[in-house]
Design a protein around this motif. Structure first.
Motif, PDB file in Angstrom:
ATOM      1  N   LEU A 293       0.793  -1.210  -0.083  1.00 32.32           N
ATOM      2  CA  LEU A 293      -0.092  -0.151   0.023  1.00 32.32           C
ATOM      3  C   LEU A 293       0.690   1.131   0.116  1.00 32.32           C
ATOM      4  O   LEU A 293       0.330   2.322  -0.098  1.00 32.32           O
ATOM      5  CB  LEU A 293      -1.026  -0.035   1.254  1.00 32.32           C
ATOM      6  CG  LEU A 293      -1.914  -1.054   1.257  1.00 32.32           C
ATOM      7  CD1 LEU A 293      -2.671  -1.264   2.778  1.00 32.32           C
ATOM      8  CD2 LEU A 293      -2.735  -1.240   0.039  1.00 32.32           C
ATOM      9  N   GLY A 294       2.117   1.126   0.152  1.00 28.08           N
ATOM     10  CA  GLY A 294       3.012   2.294   0.094  1.00 28.08           C
ATOM     11  C   GLY A 294       2.932   3.172   1.218  1.00 28.08           C
ATOM     12  O   GLY A 294       2.902   4.299   1.456  1.00 28.08           O
ATOM     13  N   VAL A 295       2.812   2.444   2.535  1.00 33.30           N
ATOM     14  CA  VAL A 295       2.759   3.005   3.900  1.00 33.30           C
ATOM     15  C   VAL A 295       3.838   2.967   4.438  1.00 33.30           C
ATOM     16  O   VAL A 295       4.449   1.673   4.771  1.00 33.30           O
ATOM     17  CB  VAL A 295       1.502   2.434   4.723  1.00 33.30           C
ATOM     18  CG1 VAL A 295       1.441   2.943   6.147  1.00 33.30           C
ATOM     19  CG2 VAL A 295       0.121   2.449   4.025  1.00 33.30           C
ATOM     20  N   ASP A 296       4.507   3.941   5.141  1.00 32.25           N
ATOM     21  CA  ASP A 296       5.939   4.065   5.688  1.00 32.25           C
ATOM     22  C   ASP A 296       5.734   2.981   6.851  1.00 32.25           C
ATOM     23  O   ASP A 296       4.824   3.038   7.690  1.00 32.25           O
ATOM     24  CB  ASP A 296       6.120   5.609   5.971  1.00 32.25           C
ATOM     25  CG  ASP A 296       7.482   5.595   6.735  1.00 32.25           C
ATOM     26  OD1 ASP A 296       8.525   5.472   5.777  1.00 32.25           O
ATOM     27  OD2 ASP A 296       7.779   5.978   7.704  1.00 32.25           O
ATOM     28  N   SER A 297       6.792   2.517   7.270  1.00 37.85           N
ATOM     29  CA  SER A 297       6.951   1.512   8.349  1.00 37.85           C
ATOM     30  C   SER A 297       6.472   2.405   9.645  1.00 37.85           C
ATOM     31  O   SER A 297       6.292   1.513  10.526  1.00 37.85           O
ATOM     32  CB  SER A 297       8.461   0.972   8.485  1.00 37.85           C
ATOM     33  OG  SER A 297       9.316   1.889   8.587  1.00 37.85           O
ATOM     34  N   ALA A 298       6.875   3.585   9.816  1.00 39.11           N
ATOM     35  CA  ALA A 298       6.539   4.301  11.028  1.00 39.11           C
ATOM     36  C   ALA A 298       4.883   4.469  11.268  1.00 39.11           C
ATOM     37  O   ALA A 298       4.458   4.508  12.106  1.00 39.11           O
ATOM     38  CB  ALA A 298       6.927   5.778  11.097  1.00 39.11           C
ATOM     39  N   ASP A 299       4.257   4.178  10.194  1.00 39.09           N
ATOM     40  CA  ASP A 299       2.666   4.014   9.953  1.00 39.09           C
ATOM     41  C   ASP A 299       2.232   2.784  10.138  1.00 39.09           C
ATOM     42  O   ASP A 299       1.085   2.593   9.662  1.00 39.09           O
ATOM     43  CB  ASP A 299       2.251   5.003   9.014  1.00 39.09           C
ATOM     44  CG  ASP A 299       2.512   6.536   9.188  1.00 39.09           C
ATOM     45  OD1 ASP A 299       2.157   6.789  10.172  1.00 39.09           O
ATOM     46  OD2 ASP A 299       2.752   7.127   8.367  1.00 39.09           O
ATOM     47  N   GLN A 300       3.034   1.733  10.600  1.00 38.54           N
ATOM     48  CA  GLN A 300       2.380   0.349  10.662  1.00 38.54           C
ATOM     49  C   GLN A 300       2.495  -0.075  11.975  1.00 38.54           C
ATOM     50  O   GLN A 300       3.680  -0.174  12.454  1.00 38.54           O
ATOM     51  CB  GLN A 300       3.492  -0.449   9.636  1.00 38.54           C
ATOM     52  CG  GLN A 300       3.274  -0.137   8.243  1.00 38.54           C
ATOM     53  CD  GLN A 300       4.464  -1.074   7.447  1.00 38.54           C
ATOM     54  OE1 GLN A 300       4.960  -2.011   7.849  1.00 38.54           O
ATOM     55  NE2 GLN A 300       4.893  -0.310   6.350  1.00 38.54           N
ATOM     56  N   LEU A 301       1.426  -0.005  12.692  1.00 41.89           N
ATOM     57  CA  LEU A 301       1.489  -0.406  14.082  1.00 41.89           C
ATOM     58  C   LEU A 301       0.820  -1.791  14.423  1.00 41.89           C
ATOM     59  O   LEU A 301      -0.325  -2.066  13.800  1.00 41.89           O
ATOM     60  CB  LEU A 301       0.587   0.484  14.941  1.00 41.89           C
ATOM     61  CG  LEU A 301       1.053   2.073  14.754  1.00 41.89           C
ATOM     62  CD1 LEU A 301       0.049   3.009  15.165  1.00 41.89           C
ATOM     63  CD2 LEU A 301       2.594   2.269  14.923  1.00 41.89           C
ATOM     64  N   VAL A 302       1.570  -2.491  15.359  1.00 42.60           N
ATOM     65  CA  VAL A 302       0.910  -3.719  15.846  1.00 42.60           C
ATOM     66  C   VAL A 302       0.814  -3.710  17.385  1.00 42.60           C
ATOM     67  O   VAL A 302       1.821  -3.262  17.744  1.00 42.60           O
ATOM     68  CB  VAL A 302       1.881  -4.991  15.611  1.00 42.60           C
ATOM     69  CG1 VAL A 302       1.279  -6.093  16.201  1.00 42.60           C
ATOM     70  CG2 VAL A 302       1.800  -5.140  14.006  1.00 42.60           C
ATOM     71  N   ARG A 303      -0.545  -3.748  17.719  1.00 40.90           N
ATOM     72  CA  ARG A 303      -0.497  -3.710  19.371  1.00 40.90           C
ATOM     73  C   ARG A 303      -1.265  -4.628  20.026  1.00 40.90           C
ATOM     74  O   ARG A 303      -1.806  -5.474  19.237  1.00 40.90           O
ATOM     75  CB  ARG A 303      -1.172  -2.220  19.707  1.00 40.90           C
ATOM     76  CG  ARG A 303      -0.293  -1.312  19.072  1.00 40.90           C
ATOM     77  CD  ARG A 303      -0.748   0.199  20.087  1.00 40.90           C
ATOM     78  NE  ARG A 303       0.210   1.308  19.311  1.00 40.90           N
ATOM     79  CZ  ARG A 303       0.172   2.401  19.379  1.00 40.90           C
ATOM     80  NH1 ARG A 303      -0.944   3.024  19.948  1.00 40.90           N
ATOM     81  NH2 ARG A 303       1.102   3.381  19.068  1.00 40.90           N
ATOM     82  N   ILE A 304      -1.254  -5.015  21.146  1.00 39.40           N
ATOM     83  CA  ILE A 304      -1.914  -5.893  22.003  1.00 39.40           C
ATOM     84  C   ILE A 304      -3.172  -5.535  22.977  1.00 39.40           C
ATOM     85  O   ILE A 304      -2.702  -4.504  23.425  1.00 39.40           O
ATOM     86  CB  ILE A 304      -1.161  -6.620  22.591  1.00 39.40           C
ATOM     87  CG1 ILE A 304       0.057  -7.440  21.815  1.00 39.40           C
ATOM     88  CG2 ILE A 304      -1.619  -7.758  23.537  1.00 39.40           C
ATOM     89  CD1 ILE A 304       0.926  -8.392  22.338  1.00 39.40           C
TER      90      ILE A 304
END
Length: 157
Positions: A88-99
């Motif tokens: 999608l061309g989304v920067d790694s800083a804008d890829q979040l994984v949370r619990i």
């Protein structure tokens, strides 16, 4: 709220193929509004109980250490997120994984990032009260910003 104010979008993703229309809608909005898009995947993990109060004895099933399982769940989600973010061309800083609790974490993240619009999918299907799934209802009820709930079609058997 006028659409010109949608500068920051948050897309809650679950990596399921049937959620593709939700992703497509967020990408369309990002393009139309020239907005920043952040992807969020929430792992709703409940650690295994070592002794079951319901069964009255310690199970004999061999379960991995809960820390190991959590680390593995996070690693898998991050790999999937990296793949999606790249597509999608989304920067790694804008890829979040949370619990945590999905609805709560979506709302918390939206507030933390000062998001203007949350884009989520809904599998709800039974009458007016079932219009939205439980996660969508939670986000709609508690969100500090606008929410776009995209209907996810049921797979036909």
């Amino acid at each position: 709220m006028e659409t010109e104010y949608y500068r920051r979008l948050l897309l809650a993703v679950d990596f399921e193929p049937e959620s593709d229309p939700v992703v497509a809608r967020a990408i369309q909005l990002r393009r139309l509004l020239d907005a920043r898009l952040t992807l969020l995947h929430v792992i709703e993990y409940v650690p295994p109980v070592m002794e079951s109060a319901y069964l009255g004895y310690a199970g004999e099933m061999a379960l991995p250490d809960s820390t190991e399982l959590e680390v593995e769940l996070i690693a898998v989600a991050r790999r999937q997120m990296e793949t999606l973010g790249e597509q999608l061309g989304v920067d790694s800083a804008d890829q979040l994984v949370r619990i945590g609790s999905v609805g709560h974490v979506i709302d918390e993240t939206a507030a933390e990032l000062d998001v203007d619009l949350v884009v989520i999918g809904s599998r709800g299907r039974h009458g007016l009260l079932g219009l939205f799934g439980s996660t969508a209802r939670k986000v709609l009820r508690d969100s500090t910003c606008d929410v776009l709930c995209v209907k996810i079609a049921e797979a036909r058997a």
